[in-house]
Write a protein that holds these residues in place. Structure first.
Motif, PDB file in Angstrom:
ATOM      1  N   ARG A  20      -6.874   4.198   0.282  1.00 27.46           N
ATOM      2  CA  ARG A  20      -7.359   4.571   1.620  1.00 27.46           C
ATOM      3  C   ARG A  20      -6.172   4.671   2.570  1.00 27.46           C
ATOM      4  O   ARG A  20      -5.037   4.346   2.208  1.00 27.46           O
ATOM      5  CB  ARG A  20      -8.381   3.548   2.139  1.00 27.46           C
ATOM      6  CG  ARG A  20      -7.846   2.127   2.244  1.00 27.46           C
ATOM      7  CD  ARG A  20      -8.988   1.138   2.504  1.00 27.46           C
ATOM      8  NE  ARG A  20      -8.527  -0.247   2.400  1.00 27.46           N
ATOM      9  CZ  ARG A  20      -8.349  -1.046   3.452  1.00 27.46           C
ATOM     10  NH1 ARG A  20      -8.604  -0.610   4.665  1.00 27.46           N
ATOM     11  NH2 ARG A  20      -7.934  -2.288   3.283  1.00 27.46           N
ATOM     12  N   ARG A  42      -5.721  -3.258  -5.741  1.00 26.36           N
ATOM     13  CA  ARG A  42      -6.731  -4.240  -6.142  1.00 26.36           C
ATOM     14  C   ARG A  42      -8.146  -3.673  -6.069  1.00 26.36           C
ATOM     15  O   ARG A  42      -9.083  -4.266  -6.587  1.00 26.36           O
ATOM     16  CB  ARG A  42      -6.636  -5.464  -5.231  1.00 26.36           C
ATOM     17  CG  ARG A  42      -6.896  -5.121  -3.793  1.00 26.36           C
ATOM     18  CD  ARG A  42      -6.737  -6.271  -2.843  1.00 26.36           C
ATOM     19  NE  ARG A  42      -6.902  -5.785  -1.484  1.00 26.36           N
ATOM     20  CZ  ARG A  42      -6.909  -6.530  -0.412  1.00 26.36           C
ATOM     21  NH1 ARG A  42      -6.755  -7.825  -0.521  1.00 26.36           N
ATOM     22  NH2 ARG A  42      -7.064  -5.986   0.783  1.00 26.36           N
ATOM     23  N   THR A  43      -8.309  -2.516  -5.392  1.00 22.50           N
ATOM     24  CA  THR A  43      -9.623  -1.884  -5.263  1.00 22.50           C
ATOM     25  C   THR A  43      -9.565  -0.530  -5.952  1.00 22.50           C
ATOM     26  O   THR A  43      -8.587   0.207  -5.780  1.00 22.50           O
ATOM     27  CB  THR A  43      -9.969  -1.670  -3.771  1.00 22.50           C
ATOM     28  OG1 THR A  43      -9.850  -2.920  -3.093  1.00 22.50           O
ATOM     29  CG2 THR A  43     -11.375  -1.124  -3.599  1.00 22.50           C
ATOM     30  N   ASN A  94       3.606   1.340  -0.405  1.00 24.21           N
ATOM     31  CA  ASN A  94       2.795   1.565   0.791  1.00 24.21           C
ATOM     32  C   ASN A  94       1.884   0.399   1.146  1.00 24.21           C
ATOM     33  O   ASN A  94       1.666   0.124   2.324  1.00 24.21           O
ATOM     34  CB  ASN A  94       1.944   2.829   0.592  1.00 24.21           C
ATOM     35  CG  ASN A  94       0.773   2.866   1.556  1.00 24.21           C
ATOM     36  OD1 ASN A  94       0.915   3.226   2.712  1.00 24.21           O
ATOM     37  ND2 ASN A  94      -0.407   2.443   1.081  1.00 24.21           N
ATOM     38  N   TYR A 159       3.990 -10.110  10.062  1.00 25.07           N
ATOM     39  CA  TYR A 159       4.119  -8.671   9.802  1.00 25.07           C
ATOM     40  C   TYR A 159       5.466  -8.159  10.303  1.00 25.07           C
ATOM     41  O   TYR A 159       6.165  -7.419   9.608  1.00 25.07           O
ATOM     42  CB  TYR A 159       2.964  -7.943  10.494  1.00 25.07           C
ATOM     43  CG  TYR A 159       2.894  -6.456  10.246  1.00 25.07           C
ATOM     44  CD1 TYR A 159       2.286  -5.952   9.096  1.00 25.07           C
ATOM     45  CD2 TYR A 159       3.414  -5.542  11.165  1.00 25.07           C
ATOM     46  CE1 TYR A 159       2.203  -4.589   8.871  1.00 25.07           C
ATOM     47  CE2 TYR A 159       3.331  -4.177  10.950  1.00 25.07           C
ATOM     48  CZ  TYR A 159       2.718  -3.703   9.800  1.00 25.07           C
ATOM     49  OH  TYR A 159       2.639  -2.344   9.582  1.00 25.07           O
ATOM     50  N   THR A 194      -5.865   4.247  11.232  1.00 24.65           N
ATOM     51  CA  THR A 194      -6.379   3.783   9.934  1.00 24.65           C
ATOM     52  C   THR A 194      -7.149   2.486  10.184  1.00 24.65           C
ATOM     53  O   THR A 194      -7.209   1.993  11.311  1.00 24.65           O
ATOM     54  CB  THR A 194      -5.237   3.476   8.934  1.00 24.65           C
ATOM     55  OG1 THR A 194      -4.496   2.361   9.434  1.00 24.65           O
ATOM     56  CG2 THR A 194      -4.314   4.658   8.732  1.00 24.65           C
TER      57      THR A 194
HETATM   58  P1  NAP Z   1      -4.979   0.181   5.580  1.00 22.91           P
HETATM   59  O1  NAP Z   1      -5.826   1.367   5.871  1.00 22.91           O
HETATM   60  O2  NAP Z   1      -5.408  -1.163   6.014  1.00 22.91           O
HETATM   61  O3  NAP Z   1      -4.647   0.194   4.013  1.00 22.91           O
HETATM   62  C1  NAP Z   1      -3.899  -0.826   3.452  1.00 22.91           C
HETATM   63  C2  NAP Z   1      -3.706  -0.555   1.986  1.00 22.91           C
HETATM   64  O4  NAP Z   1      -2.959  -1.644   1.431  1.00 22.91           O
HETATM   65  C3  NAP Z   1      -5.036  -0.484   1.249  1.00 22.91           C
HETATM   66  O5  NAP Z   1      -4.958   0.479   0.224  1.00 22.91           O
HETATM   67  C4  NAP Z   1      -5.152  -1.886   0.682  1.00 22.91           C
HETATM   68  O6  NAP Z   1      -5.937  -1.973  -0.463  1.00 22.91           O
HETATM   69  C5  NAP Z   1      -3.695  -2.186   0.334  1.00 22.91           C
HETATM   70  N1  NAP Z   1      -3.525  -3.611   0.167  1.00 22.91           N
HETATM   71  C6  NAP Z   1      -3.626  -4.586   1.099  1.00 22.91           C
HETATM   72  N2  NAP Z   1      -3.494  -5.805   0.536  1.00 22.91           N
HETATM   73  C7  NAP Z   1      -3.304  -5.581  -0.787  1.00 22.91           C
HETATM   74  C8  NAP Z   1      -3.133  -6.426  -1.908  1.00 22.91           C
HETATM   75  N3  NAP Z   1      -3.150  -7.760  -1.796  1.00 22.91           N
HETATM   76  N4  NAP Z   1      -2.957  -5.865  -3.120  1.00 22.91           N
HETATM   77  C9  NAP Z   1      -2.965  -4.518  -3.265  1.00 22.91           C
HETATM   78  N5  NAP Z   1      -3.146  -3.669  -2.248  1.00 22.91           N
HETATM   79  C10 NAP Z   1      -3.323  -4.196  -1.027  1.00 22.91           C
HETATM   80  O7  NAP Z   1      -3.542   0.350   6.264  1.00 22.91           O
HETATM   81  P2  NAP Z   1      -2.620   1.627   6.482  1.00 22.91           P
HETATM   82  O8  NAP Z   1      -2.526   1.833   7.935  1.00 22.91           O
HETATM   83  O9  NAP Z   1      -2.995   2.739   5.589  1.00 22.91           O
HETATM   84  O10 NAP Z   1      -1.224   0.983   6.031  1.00 22.91           O
HETATM   85  C11 NAP Z   1      -0.470   1.427   4.920  1.00 22.91           C
HETATM   86  C12 NAP Z   1       0.946   0.979   5.118  1.00 22.91           C
HETATM   87  O11 NAP Z   1       1.465   1.540   6.310  1.00 22.91           O
HETATM   88  C13 NAP Z   1       1.094  -0.537   5.281  1.00 22.91           C
HETATM   89  O12 NAP Z   1       2.291  -0.979   4.687  1.00 22.91           O
HETATM   90  C14 NAP Z   1       1.176  -0.683   6.787  1.00 22.91           C
HETATM   91  O13 NAP Z   1       1.803  -1.876   7.172  1.00 22.91           O
HETATM   92  C15 NAP Z   1       1.984   0.528   7.124  1.00 22.91           C
HETATM   93  N6  NAP Z   1       1.928   0.947   8.522  1.00 22.91           N
HETATM   94  C16 NAP Z   1       0.758   1.309   9.104  1.00 22.91           C
HETATM   95  C17 NAP Z   1       0.767   1.727  10.422  1.00 22.91           C
HETATM   96  C18 NAP Z   1      -0.482   2.164  11.136  1.00 22.91           C
HETATM   97  O14 NAP Z   1      -0.401   2.409  12.341  1.00 22.91           O
HETATM   98  N7  NAP Z   1      -1.607   2.280  10.489  1.00 22.91           N
HETATM   99  C19 NAP Z   1       1.954   1.765  11.144  1.00 22.91           C
HETATM  100  C20 NAP Z   1       3.126   1.371  10.512  1.00 22.91           C
HETATM  101  C21 NAP Z   1       3.101   0.975   9.205  1.00 22.91           C
HETATM  102  P3  NAP Z   1      -7.512  -2.435  -0.387  1.00 22.91           P
HETATM  103  O15 NAP Z   1      -8.277  -1.170  -0.108  1.00 22.91           O
HETATM  104  O16 NAP Z   1      -7.769  -3.029  -1.716  1.00 22.91           O
HETATM  105  O17 NAP Z   1      -7.626  -3.432   0.734  1.00 22.91           O
END
Ligand code: NAP
Length: 254
Positions: A20, A42-43, A94, A159, A194
Motif C-alpha cells: 500500500r 507482513r501483509t 520502503n 522516527y 498515505t
Molecule cells: P504507509 O501507507 O503507512 O505504509 C507503510 C508500509 O510499511 C506498509 O506497506 C506496511 O505494511 C509496511 N510496514 C510497516 N511496518 C512493517 C513491518 N513491521 N514489517 C513489514 N512491513 C511493514 O506509509 P507510506 O507513507 O506509504 O510510507 C512508506 C515509506 O515512506 C516509509 O518508510 C515512510 O516512513 C516513508 N515516508 C512517508 C512519507 C509520507 O508523507 N507518507 C514521507 C516521508 C517518508 P502493512 O500493510 O503490513 O502495515
C-alpha cells in the motif's frame, strides 16, 4: 538513446512494504519500467501483485515482518528472491512506521519498534542484498528517507532518529560500494497522502499549515515518487552515489 537507460527490462527488484501507500507506487513504477518485482512484507500485497502481473511482469511475494525478522531471516528473504526470480538488481527499502508522542513520554517499545523497522531492517537488507550485488558487481539500492532526515519533526523522536540515520547509512554504504558497481541512494518524500499521514490530514489546522508551507501548494501523492525510483534504479543513475533525492514539492527549498 537516453530513454533506454531508464528501462529495467530483465532486472529484478525487491521492494519492502509494497502492499500500500508509497511502496505500492514504487513497486508498480519498477514493473512499468520492465522489472520483475519481489514484495517483502507482513501483509499479503494482493492488489500490488495483481498490478505487476497485469503489466506482464513476474511477481514474488516474500512474507516477513520487519519488526521481528533479524539479519538471518532477512538474508533468507533476499536468497528467496534470488532463487525465485533468478537474480537481484534493485533493493527498495520502503517499509516504515511512525509513532507519535512527546519525547518525554515516548514509550520504549515504540522507540524499539520504529528503530527496528525503519533502521535495523534497512541495514540488514542492504547487507544481504549488498553481498549479492557486490558479487555480481552491479546493483541499485534505494532507501526511503524523509523530510525528517533533515528536520526534527513534531513529537516523532524515534522516527526522526531513524530517518536521519537512514541518510547516514546511505552515504556510508555508497562510499564503500560505489567502486564495485553498486549505487546506494535515497529518496526523501515530502508530505505524501498515505495512511501514515492520515492523522495530519484529518486535523484541519495541521493539514492547512503543512499544505501552505509546501511551495507546490498541495500534498504529494505516491505516484509523484514513481519517476524518482525508476531513475535511481536504472542505468541512467550509474554515476549517482550517496544522493538523497527530495521529492517534496519544494518543502526543503523554502
Ligand atoms: P504507509 O501507507 O503507512 O505504509 C507503510 C508500509 O510499511 C506498509 O506497506 C506496511 O505494511 C509496511 N510496514 C510497516 N511496518 C512493517 C513491518 N513491521 N514489517 C513489514 N512491513 C511493514 O506509509 P507510506 O507513507 O506509504 O510510507 C512508506 C515509506 O515512506 C516509509 O518508510 C515512510 O516512513 C516513508 N515516508 C512517508 C512519507 C509520507 O508523507 N507518507 C514521507 C516521508 C517518508 P502493512 O500493510 O503490513 O502495515
Amino acid at each position: 538513446m537516453v530513454l533506454d537507460s531508464f528501462r529495467l527490462d530483465g532486472r529484478v527488484a525487491l521492494v519492502t512494504g509494497g502492499g500500500r501507500g508509497i511502496g505500492q507506487a514504487l513497486a508498480t513504477a519498477l514493473a512499468e519500467a520492465g522489472a520483475d518485482v519481489a514484495l517483502l512484507g507482513r501483509t499479503r500485497p494482493t492488489a500490488t501483485a495483481a498490478r505487476i502481473e497485469a503489466l506482464g511482469r513476474r511477481v514474488l511475494v516474500v512474507p516477513g515482518d520487519l519488526a521481528t525478522a533479524g539479519p538471518d531471516a532477512l538474508a533468507d528473504a533476499v536468497e528467496a528472491v534470488v532463487t525465485g526470480l533468478g537474480r537481484l538488481d534493485v533493493l527498495v527499502n520502503n517499509a516504515g512506521l511512525i509513532r507519535r508522542s512527546a519525547a518525554v513520554a515516548h514509550p520504549p517499545e515504540d522507540w524499539a519498534q520504529v528503530l527496528r523497522v525503519d533502521l535495523d531492517a534497512v541495514f540488514h537488507l542492504c547487507q544481504a542484498a549488498g553481498r549479492v550485488m557486490l558479487g555480481q558487481r552491479h546493483g541499485r539500492i534505494v532507501n526511503v528517507a524523509s523530510m525528517l532526515s533533515y528536520q526534527g519533526g513534531v513529537r516523532v523522536p524515534s522516527y526522526t532518529a531513524a530517518k536521519h540515520a537512514v541518510v547516514g547509512l546511505t552515504r556510508a554504504l555508497a562510499n564503500e560500494w560505489a567502486a564495485e558497481g553498486v549505487n546506494v541512494n535515497a529518496i526523501a518524500p515530502g508530505y505524501i497522502a498515505t495512511d501514515q499521514t492520515m492523522v495530519l490530514r484529518d486535523d484541519p489546522d495541521r493539514e492547512r499549515a503543512i499544505r501552505e508551507r509546501i511551495p507546490a501548494g498541495r500534498w504529494g501523492t505516491p505516484e509523484d515518487l514513481m519517476g524518482a525510483v525508476v531513475f535511481l534504479a536504472s542505468d541512467a543513475a550509474r554515476y549517482v552515489h550517496g544522493s538523497v533525492l527530495a521529492v517534496d514539492g519544494g518543502w526543503l527549498a523554502r
